[in-house]
Design a protein around this motif. Structure first.
Motif, PDB file in Angstrom:
ATOM      1  N   ALA A   4      66.762 -99.806  -4.586  1.00 48.65           N
ATOM      2  CA  ALA A   4      67.024-100.193  -3.062  1.00 48.65           C
ATOM      3  C   ALA A   4      67.719-101.471  -3.303  1.00 48.65           C
ATOM      4  CB  ALA A   4      65.655-100.674  -2.371  1.00 48.65           C
ATOM      5  N   GLN A   5      67.522-102.323  -4.043  1.00 48.26           N
ATOM      6  CA  GLN A   5      68.372-103.602  -4.284  1.00 48.26           C
ATOM      7  C   GLN A   5      69.941-103.322  -4.537  1.00 48.26           C
ATOM      8  OE1 GLN A   5      66.014-105.648  -6.868  1.00 48.26           O
ATOM      9  NE2 GLN A   5      64.734-106.467  -5.406  1.00 48.26           N
ATOM     10  N   ALA A   6      69.925-102.375  -5.510  1.00 44.69           N
ATOM     11  CA  ALA A   6      71.302-102.204  -6.233  1.00 44.69           C
ATOM     12  C   ALA A   6      72.163-101.418  -4.867  1.00 44.69           C
ATOM     13  CB  ALA A   6      71.074-101.204  -7.216  1.00 44.69           C
ATOM     14  N   ASP A  37      70.544 -82.757  12.324  1.00 44.90           N
ATOM     15  CA  ASP A  37      70.836 -81.374  12.319  1.00 44.90           C
ATOM     16  C   ASP A  37      72.775 -81.112  12.158  1.00 44.90           C
ATOM     17  OD1 ASP A  37      68.603 -80.702  13.110  1.00 44.90           O
ATOM     18  OD2 ASP A  37      69.045 -80.554  15.204  1.00 44.90           O
ATOM     19  N   ILE A  38      73.420 -82.242  12.562  1.00 49.39           N
ATOM     20  CA  ILE A  38      74.821 -82.181  12.465  1.00 49.39           C
ATOM     21  C   ILE A  38      75.117 -82.700  10.729  1.00 49.39           C
ATOM     22  CG2 ILE A  38      77.003 -83.253  13.084  1.00 49.39           C
ATOM     23  CD1 ILE A  38      75.766 -83.971  15.656  1.00 49.39           C
ATOM     24  N   THR A  39      74.620 -83.537  10.502  1.00 53.07           N
ATOM     25  CA  THR A  39      74.825 -83.969   8.832  1.00 53.07           C
ATOM     26  C   THR A  39      73.556 -84.328   8.131  1.00 53.07           C
ATOM     27  OG1 THR A  39      77.047 -85.173   9.489  1.00 53.07           O
ATOM     28  CG2 THR A  39      76.024 -85.675   7.558  1.00 53.07           C
ATOM     29  N   ALA A  40      73.173 -83.366   7.479  1.00 48.59           N
ATOM     30  CA  ALA A  40      71.765 -83.432   6.590  1.00 48.59           C
ATOM     31  C   ALA A  40      71.943 -84.438   5.476  1.00 48.59           C
ATOM     32  CB  ALA A  40      71.455 -82.062   6.000  1.00 48.59           C
ATOM     33  N   ASP A  41      71.056 -85.010   5.171  1.00 46.07           N
ATOM     34  CA  ASP A  41      70.988 -85.974   4.013  1.00 46.07           C
ATOM     35  C   ASP A  41      71.853 -87.239   4.180  1.00 46.07           C
ATOM     36  OD1 ASP A  41      69.300 -84.170   2.541  1.00 46.07           O
ATOM     37  OD2 ASP A  41      70.938 -83.121   1.726  1.00 46.07           O
ATOM     38  N   ASN A  42      71.691 -87.730   5.402  1.00 47.50           N
ATOM     39  CA  ASN A  42      72.558 -88.808   5.672  1.00 47.50           C
ATOM     40  C   ASN A  42      71.566 -90.051   5.664  1.00 47.50           C
ATOM     41  OD1 ASN A  42      73.435 -91.193   7.768  1.00 47.50           O
ATOM     42  ND2 ASN A  42      75.228 -90.045   7.244  1.00 47.50           N
ATOM     43  N   GLY A  43      71.621 -90.999   4.685  1.00 44.38           N
ATOM     44  CA  GLY A  43      70.747 -92.011   4.750  1.00 44.38           C
ATOM     45  C   GLY A  43      70.715 -92.935   5.640  1.00 44.38           C
ATOM     46  N   LEU A 101      63.222 -91.852   0.885  1.00 44.25           N
ATOM     47  CA  LEU A 101      64.654 -91.244   0.756  1.00 44.25           C
ATOM     48  C   LEU A 101      65.799 -91.830   1.314  1.00 44.25           C
ATOM     49  CD1 LEU A 101      65.561 -88.080   0.338  1.00 44.25           C
ATOM     50  CD2 LEU A 101      64.836 -87.840   2.651  1.00 44.25           C
ATOM     51  N   ALA A 102      66.017 -92.629   2.239  1.00 43.65           N
ATOM     52  CA  ALA A 102      67.138 -93.176   2.747  1.00 43.65           C
ATOM     53  C   ALA A 102      67.770 -93.975   1.684  1.00 43.65           C
ATOM     54  CB  ALA A 102      67.028 -93.952   4.012  1.00 43.65           C
ATOM     55  N   GLY A 103      66.852 -94.723   1.003  1.00 40.15           N
ATOM     56  CA  GLY A 103      67.359 -95.508  -0.205  1.00 40.15           C
ATOM     57  C   GLY A 103      67.773 -94.718  -1.327  1.00 40.15           C
ATOM     58  N   ASN A 104      67.191 -93.816  -1.562  1.00 39.17           N
ATOM     59  CA  ASN A 104      67.518 -92.769  -2.688  1.00 39.17           C
ATOM     60  C   ASN A 104      68.979 -92.452  -2.360  1.00 39.17           C
ATOM     61  OD1 ASN A 104      65.096 -93.274  -4.017  1.00 39.17           O
ATOM     62  ND2 ASN A 104      64.233 -91.498  -3.196  1.00 39.17           N
TER      63      ASN A 104
END
Length: 509
Positions: A7-9, A72-78, A103-106
């Protein structure tokens, strides 16, 4: 713990968080985003901004709606996952919210709002190390955010780092931050310094509220780390530990609350520290083992749930609470592996309060004893003298300024009058266009010898201008020129300018 450095990086070019918006700014941002969505319902950027504004306005259900459409429009958006996680946190879905924020951090996303809220979620999930890492990262982005500073201090307090918690809070305490004083009282209480916490409450609260909060402070050491975080941040206390009575029973509440005062959690670590033998397990595990009889007297489903959490929390708080470092660090491990010993003394009865913790928390104010050292004693007579002297100086300065302005104005008027005294002229025409007046003067000089050596001027006359020649030293001389012009067939008459009236020389002179 592997997610913390990640998360820091990933704290790179992330958009600024809507957590820093003021409510009015958030309302404006939401209205702007809704206007864009009305024209284009699948506007991805507008959906995100509407969701973040809804979070700031504490409307998590609307935020989930906006972020869900964006997902729904863009999956896997942090950024979308971060918004969904923060909204779930506001809905008290701690586990789901934390999972989405991690997950957002990943996915490589990090901003101030995500770090601040993920830190809170980790605190509520008893991951104080991860929470403190998130708070530190958030404060690197916004070092002056009071809410995150308080959360970081509470997290230090939960993990037993009382001195670091106090150092973290000091800037806010110096500024008389009300919420910081509230958090300080609970940090002291959860670390066994109940008497100091109760003293703060007694100094800053009315007697009835100080009595009402006392049973909560006295039982903070009995809570698990997650429960401590929920008590401080959410105002939630495990059921069965403190019973809230209606206002009609409030007089009876003061007696039970005052009796536990000699028995706050602070004395309990003493047996654990002194008995550093194979037997230190017995006094340390007593609260966990004796909690079950108390649960039998509590309401059926809630009391059981409360007691189920106490055995795990009691050993943890012993490790945090015991000031002698070596002994408490070993006792919890022994307690966890040993079977519950028989009760050494009767379990304390549930506390009684006239109010819920959530109703009380916001009412803690600043201790007058803490304010006193920063307030210098002043003699009222000295204050009056200083005010009078200041007023006199201001009046003298204003008088001097007015006199200077009046003198400058008089000098300017004197100069203007000296440069433009009252004089006699002969008017020979009128017109708005000064260039045309100059042409007329030049023509009339050719036609009349009496004007050949006269200078021409223009003088304002309502919406037009006078065309005059002169000035003449006397009225008689002006009348003589007037007579000559009339005799030659021109229209002319004598005119006297006022003192200070300025005339403009014409180019045809």
């Amino acid at each position: 713990m592997a997610l913390v450095p990640c998360a820091q990086a990933q704290m790179v070019a992330a958009p600024s968080s809507q957590l820093q918006l003021k409510p009015t700014d958030a309302g404006t941002a939401l209205a702007t985003a809704m206007t864009r969505l009305a024209a284009s319902p699948r506007d991805f950027d507008a959906l995100i901004k509407a969701g973040e504004a809804s979070l700031e306005l504490e409307d998590p259900r609307s935020a989930i709606g906006f972020f869900g459409r964006a997902d729904d429009i863009t999956a896997d958006n942090g950024r979308v996952k971060a918004g969904l996680g923060r909204a779930m946190l506001q809905l008290d879905q701690i586990g789901d919210g934390l999972r989405l924020m991690e997950l957002a951090g990943n996915l490589g996303y990090s901003d101030f709002g995500l770090l601040a809220d993920r830190g809170l979620a980790r605190d509520l999930a008893a991951n104080q190390a991860g929470a403190q890492a998130d708070y530190a990262a958030a404060l690197r982005l916004n070092p002056d955010d009071a809410k995150v500073i308080r959360r970081q201090a509470v997290s230090y307090g939960i993990s037993g780092q009382v001195d670091l918690a106090d150092k973290t809070l000091q800037p806010l305490l110096y500024k008389s931050d009300r919420a910081a004083w509230r958090d300080k009282a609970f940090i002291l209480a959860m670390n066994g310094r109940t008497a100091e916490a109760v003293k703060i409450a007694g100094q800053v609260m009315p007697a009835q509220l100080a009595t009402a909060i006392k049973p909560y402070l006295e039982r903070m050491t009995a809570l698990s780390p997650a429960q401590r975080a929920a008590a401080v941040h959410l105002g939630r206390f495990p059921p069965g530990l403190v019973n809230v009575q209606v206002a009609s029973t409030r007089p009876a509440a003061s007696a039970p609350v005052s009796t536990p005062a000699p028995l706050p959690p602070a004395p309990k670590p003493a047996p654990t520290v002194t008995a550093a033998k194979p037997a230190p397990v017995t006094p340390a595990a007593t609260p966990a083992a004796t909690a079950k009889p108390a649960a039998a007297t509590a309401p059926a489903p809630q009391g059981g749930a409360s007691v189920a959490q106490l055995p795990a929390s009691a050993p943890a708080q012993r490790a945090v609470q015991g000031p002698p470092a070596p002994v408490p660090s070993q006792a919890p491990a022994q307690v966890a592996s040993a079977p519950p010993p028989p009760p050494a003394r009767p379990a304390p009865s549930p506390g009684i309060s006239s109010r819920s913790l959530a109703d009380i928390m916001a009412e803690i104010e600043i201790p007058q004893s803490e304010l006193a050292p920063r307030v210098a004693a002043v003699d009222l007579s000295d204050v009056a003298s200083l005010k009078a002297a200041k007023k006199k100086a201001q009046e003298a300065a204003a008088k001097k300024k007015a006199e200077a302005e009046a003198k400058a104005k008089a000098d300017a008027e004197k100069k203007r009058l000296a440069a433009n005294p009252a004089r006699y002229w002969v008017q020979i025409g009128t017109g708005r266009n000064k260039s045309a007046l100059a042409f007329t003067l030049k023509r009339m000089k050719k036609e009349h010898d009496v004007l050949a050596k006269q200078d021409g001027f223009s003088a304002a006359w309502g919406a037009t201008n006078r065309l005059v020649v002169g000035p003449f030293k006397s009225l008689e001389r002006a009348k003589a020129v007037e007579a000559d012009l009339k005799k030659a067939g021109s229209d002319a008459f004598v005119w006297r300018s006022d003192a200070g009236e300025e005339l403009e020389a014409l180019g045809g002179n």
